[in-house]
Design a protein around this motif. Structure first.
Motif, mmCIF file in Angstrom:
data_model
loop_
_atom_site.group_PDB
_atom_site.id
_atom_site.type_symbol
_atom_site.label_atom_id
_atom_site.label_comp_id
_atom_site.label_asym_id
_atom_site.label_seq_id
_atom_site.Cartn_x
_atom_site.Cartn_y
_atom_site.Cartn_z
ATOM 1 N N MET B 169 0.826 -1.214 0.000
ATOM 2 C CA MET B 169 0.000 0.000 0.000
ATOM 3 C C MET B 169 0.858 1.261 0.000
ATOM 4 S SD MET B 169 -2.817 -1.668 0.319
ATOM 5 C CE MET B 169 -4.139 -0.582 0.853
ATOM 6 N N GLY B 170 2.144 1.112 -0.295
ATOM 7 C CA GLY B 170 3.077 2.244 -0.129
ATOM 8 C C GLY B 170 3.144 3.173 -1.318
ATOM 9 N N MET B 171 2.202 3.082 -2.259
ATOM 10 C CA MET B 171 2.180 3.961 -3.435
ATOM 11 C C MET B 171 3.495 3.888 -4.206
ATOM 12 S SD MET B 171 -0.765 5.614 -2.624
ATOM 13 C CE MET B 171 -0.976 7.331 -3.079
ATOM 14 N N GLY B 172 4.158 2.724 -4.173
ATOM 15 C CA GLY B 172 5.391 2.586 -4.933
ATOM 16 C C GLY B 172 6.630 3.064 -4.209
ATOM 17 N N TRP B 173 6.482 3.734 -3.056
ATOM 18 C CA TRP B 173 7.664 4.169 -2.301
ATOM 19 C C TRP B 173 8.345 2.965 -1.669
ATOM 20 C CZ3 TRP B 173 9.646 8.778 -2.944
ATOM 21 C CH2 TRP B 173 8.803 9.813 -3.364
ATOM 22 N N PRO B 174 9.672 2.939 -1.666
ATOM 23 C CA PRO B 174 10.356 1.832 -0.998
ATOM 24 C C PRO B 174 10.324 1.989 0.512
ATOM 25 C CG PRO B 174 11.967 3.294 -2.006
ATOM 26 C CD PRO B 174 10.607 3.850 -2.316
ATOM 27 N N LEU B 268 9.904 1.134 8.322
ATOM 28 C CA LEU B 268 11.312 1.256 7.925
ATOM 29 C C LEU B 268 11.385 1.865 6.533
ATOM 30 C CD1 LEU B 268 14.369 0.670 8.136
ATOM 31 C CD2 LEU B 268 13.909 -1.660 7.409
ATOM 32 N N SER B 269 12.231 2.884 6.389
ATOM 33 C CA SER B 269 12.514 3.412 5.059
ATOM 34 C C SER B 269 14.021 3.602 4.969
ATOM 35 C CB SER B 269 11.784 4.739 4.844
ATOM 36 O OG SER B 269 12.212 5.670 5.811
ATOM 37 N N GLN B 270 14.502 3.900 3.747
ATOM 38 C CA GLN B 270 15.945 3.943 3.559
ATOM 39 C C GLN B 270 16.606 5.143 4.217
ATOM 40 O OE1 GLN B 270 16.309 2.902 -0.685
ATOM 41 N NE2 GLN B 270 18.413 2.456 -0.104
ATOM 42 N N ASP B 271 15.794 6.162 4.521
ATOM 43 C CA ASP B 271 16.380 7.347 5.161
ATOM 44 C C ASP B 271 16.157 7.320 6.665
ATOM 45 O OD1 ASP B 271 13.704 7.697 5.169
ATOM 46 O OD2 ASP B 271 13.697 9.667 4.217
ATOM 47 N N LEU B 272 15.990 6.106 7.225
ATOM 48 C CA LEU B 272 15.751 5.990 8.672
ATOM 49 C C LEU B 272 16.851 6.699 9.450
ATOM 50 C CD1 LEU B 272 13.995 4.533 10.916
ATOM 51 C CD2 LEU B 272 15.842 2.872 10.996
ATOM 52 N N SER B 273 18.102 6.465 9.045
ATOM 53 C CA SER B 273 19.212 7.056 9.788
ATOM 54 C C SER B 273 20.004 8.004 8.910
ATOM 55 C CB SER B 273 20.142 5.959 10.298
ATOM 56 O OG SER B 273 21.400 6.509 10.637
ATOM 57 N N PRO B 274 20.043 9.303 9.284
ATOM 58 C CA PRO B 274 20.925 10.233 8.563
ATOM 59 C C PRO B 274 22.338 10.149 9.131
ATOM 60 C CG PRO B 274 19.619 11.422 10.181
ATOM 61 C CD PRO B 274 19.284 9.963 10.340
ATOM 62 N N GLY B 275 22.877 8.928 9.227
ATOM 63 C CA GLY B 275 24.236 8.774 9.744
ATOM 64 C C GLY B 275 24.341 8.730 11.257
ATOM 65 N N PHE B 276 23.292 8.246 11.947
ATOM 66 C CA PHE B 276 23.352 8.143 13.413
ATOM 67 C C PHE B 276 24.539 7.301 13.863
ATOM 68 C CE2 PHE B 276 18.521 8.762 13.405
ATOM 69 C CZ PHE B 276 18.630 10.083 13.782
ATOM 70 N N GLY B 277 24.867 6.277 13.072
ATOM 71 C CA GLY B 277 25.979 5.399 13.442
ATOM 72 C C GLY B 277 27.300 6.141 13.472
ATOM 73 N N TYR B 278 27.519 7.001 12.477
ATOM 74 C CA TYR B 278 28.768 7.765 12.420
ATOM 75 C C TYR B 278 28.768 8.860 13.491
ATOM 76 C CZ TYR B 278 29.103 5.516 7.841
ATOM 77 O OH TYR B 278 29.152 4.600 6.835
#
Lengths: 315, 347
Positions: B169-174, B268-278
């Protein structure tokens, strides 16, 4: 299978291998010089970004292409100076400083890009280095297309690799640099400055890394994107280990790596590419780098004083 | 020049130099604002107001601090044992994947929350186990392997979100399907946008502090980090301690991703973390690897990000100023801390 053979015997594939290897060779030589002198330079990823950005911006503002390369080198050397000052006379953790320099260099590039071009949505293009048609030679079948249709920047990259090898192994300066990374006290006993040698190595090495980054914007592509370096710096750190800290082997490693990279791009277009998710192909370079590290782990002779700070007078 | 250790550094030196590092960072901020053509005082003011100037801003800062506390703790424990885990980003996404796997119908009772948290920690630990075993068994440098794993993991997440985990149902968004209600972390106070992940992060900091200071494992970890040779000589099982440290570190980093999905985003989306790990590396270093200190520095770092976002909406200064300030703060701080212990002499 026939697809694979078709790819491997095509001249355009091998031409791409040489092209993809060029920036890696420049940056790998830069890292190799640093590590030979005893300094792990994890600023490489950010310094490549700075080189890609400043080189591109200089040309975009009207400088000639080689002027852009020089600007990139100077910018890289500036960040190299920062890394060298903090890790050599001050002897701070090379891991922490390196990551800090990468973050500073990357964010400075993004900040400056936004300031220089506040309005643009799609990255503006420049006219990059053009393939250099060497007369007569480029007419040789196969080899002509592979070797003699590359840009001048590629020739430059391969020349740098030869020069680095000559300087490191055939000159007194190279011997002193290597000694600074193996046995710094012995260098000091010879009346040479470990600090000076190491700082010089890191600054020059960083200049090479930045030129590797500039290759991406000035020869491979024609615009600057934020994510364009995309881990290439870390891959070069792995290539130095893979090449056992020898310039020739490291350059061969870069070519081998580029071959796999060029292959994965082409395999995506084959029936195999239709069966497998494209992410599997994109993972290949990173997986290969890890495999290379594992493969060489037992054999490599690490410079004995790598990552050891040297404080004069201290025993 | 030469460095000479100072036997007993004065209090003024030990407090003054870190403060000077912070002051230098503020000056950098002012100069950057000037370069961008803005009034430095206005920009600094906007960053502070944007970070803590209202209830909304403060809660936003605390929300942003939550994953940073987890990744900061992950880096702090690893670096304490001189295990260079630069792969918190990958471990974070491992935790996020588990939150989605467990939270989209695998279990339908409130017990799903603790179960998925534990499994997330296990997944994060597993991601770091590979590099640490390569280090202890084959001597492969973990800096490069953990860094490279970050890229591999991001591509894996991209594959999951475009393939098996894609929301129909994500309208094609990953992006993934949304989590069921039982799998979501509730808000601490109804009506306030702050979830239990923040409280959990505080608890984690205290637990890590106790492990480090009050257990044999914590002692061994610090011994391995401060002098590997001496630790080995004293009969400490160095490799086992490194593996255990890695499991703890990877587990903590995974909680960052788990709590972002279960607490804040709900998917979950691909921009979940803006570099939190770094960024966790900066958080840990500014806190001098002290787990309780990590809470403070995580909130400080989150404030700079949230404040800079707010500021750049109003002023002409690009939001990347936040990363530049943090990198400067990191480098100034490591230098200042060195100078509390040594003095520079000529010759």
């Amino acid at each position: 299978m026939t697809d694979l053979i078709d790819i491997l015997i095509s001249a355009s594939f091998w031409a791409a291998v040489i092209r993809i290897a060029s920036p890696l060779i420049l940056a790998t030589m830069g890292e190799l010089i640093c590590e030979r002198a005893g300094i792990l330079n994890l600023g490489i990823e950010g310094i490549m970004v700075v080189g890609a950005f400043t080189g591109w911006l200089a040309v975009y503002q009207g400088m000639p292409l080689w002027g852009g390369v020089a600007v990139a080198m100077a910018a890289g050397m500036l960040f190299g100076l920062l890394h060298a000052t903090l890790t050599i006379p001050f002897g701070l953790s090379q891991h922490v400083v390196g990551l800090g320099v990468t973050l500073l260099a990357t964010s400075t590039s993004s900040f400056a890009y936004r300031l220089a071009l506040p309005e643009v949505t799609s990255p503006p293009k420049i006219v990059p280095f053009q393939p250099l048609d060497v007369p007569v030679f480029s007419d040789i079948p196969f080899l002509g297309e592979v070797l003699f249709t590359q840009t001048a920047f590629t020739w430059f990259a391969f020349t740098v690799a030869v020069l680095v090898s000559l300087v490191l192994f055939r000159t007194p300066l190279g011997l002193a640099i290597r000694a600074a990374g193996e046995n710094p006290s012995a260098v000091e006993a010879q009346g040479l400055s470990v600090t000076g040698l190491r700082m010089g190595a890191v600054i020059v090495g960083s200049g090479l890394m930045a030129m590797g980054g500039a290759f991406l914007t000035l020869s491979a592509f024609s615009s600057f994107f934020f994510e364009m370096v995309n881990g290439r710096g870390w891959i070069c750190v792995a290539l130095v280990v893979f090449g056992a800290w020898m310039p020739g082997k490291a350059a061969l490693g870069a070519i081998l790596f580029a071959a796999f990279d060029a292959l994965q791009i082409r395999l995506q277009q084959t029936p195999l590419g239709a069966d497998l998710p494209y992410q599997v192909f994109l993972m290949a370079p990173y997986v290969l780098s890890i495999l290379a590290l594992i493969l060489m782990s037992r054999r490599a002779e690490v410079p004995a004083a790598l990552m050891t700070a040297y404080n004069k007078g201290e025993r | 020049m030469r460095l000479e250790p100072i036997a007993n550094a004065s209090l003024a030196r030990r407090l003054g130099l870190p403060l000077a590092a912070l002051g230098a960072t503020v000056i950098v901020a002012g100069v950057l604002a000037l370069i961008a053509g803005a009034n430095p005082f206005a920009v600094l003011g906007q960053i502070v107001t944007g970070a803590v100037g209202s209830k909304f801003a403060l809660l936003e800062t605390l929300n942003r601090a939550t994953p940073l506390i987890f990744t900061g703790l992950a880096v702090a424990v690893a670096f304490k044992a001189k295990l260079w885990n630069i792969g918190a980003e990958a471990q974070l996404y491992a935790g996020a994947i588990i939150a989605v796997l467990m939270g989209t119908g695998a279990m339908e009772s409130p017990i799903v929350l603790p179960v998925s948290a534990l499994l997330a920690m296990a997944a994060g630990a597993l991601v770091l186990l590979g590099p640490v075993l390569l280090k202890t068994r084959l001597g492969v440098d973990e800096v490069v392997t953990t860094l490279l794993l970050n890229f591999i993991m991001l591509l894996f997440v991209s594959y999951l979100l475009e393939g098996p985990m894609k929301d129909p149902m994500g309208m094609g968004w990953p992006k993934s399907e949304p989590l069921i209600k039982d799998a979501r972390l509730p808000r601490i106070v109804e009506g306030l946008r702050l979830h239990w992940g923040f409280a959990l992060a505080l608890i984690a900091a205290v637990v890590v502090y106790i492990i480090e200071r009050r257990t044999t494992f914590g002692f061994e970890m610090r011994a391995v980090g401060s002098n590997l040779g001496a630790a080995r000589f004293a009969g400490i099982p160095v490799n086992r301690v490194l593996v255990q440290t890695a499991l703890l570190s990877g587990g903590l980093a995974a909680l960052a991703g788990w709590s972002e999905v279960a607490g804040l985003k709900g998917h979950l989306s691909q921009d979940l973390s803006p570099g939190f790990g770094y960024t966790g590396i900066i958080v840990a270093m500014l806190a001098l690897l002290n787990p309780i200190g990590v809470v403070g520095t995580a909130i400080f770092v989150a404030g700079i990000f949230v404040g800079s976002d707010a500021m750049s909406r109003a002023a002409v200064v690009p939001t990347y100023i936040a990363d530049m300030l943090l990198a400067s703060a990191l480098l100034f701080m490591v230098l200042a801390l060195l100078l509390t212990r040594v003095r520079v002499v000529r010759g």
